[in-house]
Write an enzyme that holds these catalytic residues in place. Structure first.
Site, PDB file in Angstrom:
ATOM      1  CB  ILE A   1      -9.357  12.826  22.685  1.00 34.00           C
ATOM      2  CG1 ILE A   1      -9.621  12.336  24.120  1.00 34.00           C
ATOM      3  CG2 ILE A   1     -10.522  13.698  22.214  1.00 34.00           C
ATOM      4  CD1 ILE A   1      -9.659  13.445  25.159  1.00 34.00           C
ATOM      5  CB  CYS A   2      -6.460  13.538  18.156  1.00 34.26           C
ATOM      6  SG  CYS A   2      -6.030  14.956  19.170  1.00 34.26           S
ATOM      7  CB  THR A   3      -6.976   8.351  17.314  1.00 34.17           C
ATOM      8  OG1 THR A   3      -5.598   8.727  17.206  1.00 34.17           O
ATOM      9  CG2 THR A   3      -7.241   7.131  16.444  1.00 34.17           C
TER      10      THR A   3
ATOM     11  CG  LEU B   1      -8.865  13.429  13.342  1.00 31.34           C
ATOM     12  CD1 LEU B   1      -7.376  13.515  13.042  1.00 31.34           C
ATOM     13  CD2 LEU B   1      -9.621  14.533  12.622  1.00 31.34           C
TER      14      LEU B   1
ATOM     15  CB  SER C   1      -3.206  12.191  21.038  1.00 34.41           C
ATOM     16  OG  SER C   1      -3.957  13.057  20.220  1.00 34.41           O
TER      17      SER C   1
END
Length: 165
Positions: free
Chosen positions: A55-57, A60, A53
């Site tokens: 924002i997650c990418t 991280l 996803s």
């Protein structure tokens, strides 16, 4: 040093000064990873909603690109979502993450629940970060609402304060 921006009202997240709840989950390679195995090191536990996803990418990848800040603070990063180990492995390989992605897949979200970051309505973890010191005590907590990325500068400040203890 705690900044809880938004937490689910029905479950309390571990607070600064409390012992971090132990857990054991499989990483992207199917290997068991237990929090207490890192005693003597600082641990940054990063809950994220889903692999691949947006924002997650971004979050991280920022950790990946600045991993030296964590290593310099004797900190290990453990990123956790409710995805399966298979999805975690594909994600880690695609993004070239050099840290463990842990599968809180079954029982679904059990570790996220223990940390007060499981969103029952959507079946995913919120963006919660817990920095745990070498003795297993929580030293920093931030929980962001859906759709709001974490501030990487906060990680730096929290890790710097931990290094100064």
């Amino acid at each position: 040093m705690t900044e809880v921006q938004q937490a689910p009202a029905f479950v309390l997240a571990p607070q600064v000064g409390q012992l971090a709840p132990d857990f054991e989950l499989l990483n992207q390679y199917g290997e068991p990873v237990r929090l207490t195995d890192f005693q003597g090191r600082n641990v940054v536990v990063v809950f994220f909603p889903f692999a691949f996803s947006g924002i997650c990418t971004g979050e991280l990848c920022e950790i990946r690109d600045n991993i030296a800040a964590f290593k310099d603070s004797n900190a290990t990063v453990l990123a956790i979502s409710v995805d399966s180990k298979f999805a975690q492995r594909a994600y880690a390989e695609h993004e070239q993450f050099g840290f463990d992605l842990l599968a809180d897949f079954w029982p679904h979200g059990a570790v996220a629940r223990n940390y007060g970051v499981f969103d029952e309505a959507s079946g995913m973890a919120l963006r919660g970060t817990f920095i745990i010191d070498a003795s297993g005590l929580v030293q920093y907590v931030v929980i962001n609402p859906r759709g709001q990325a974490r501030d990487f500068a906060e990680y730096r400040r929290a890790l710097s304060a931990l290094a100064g203890q």
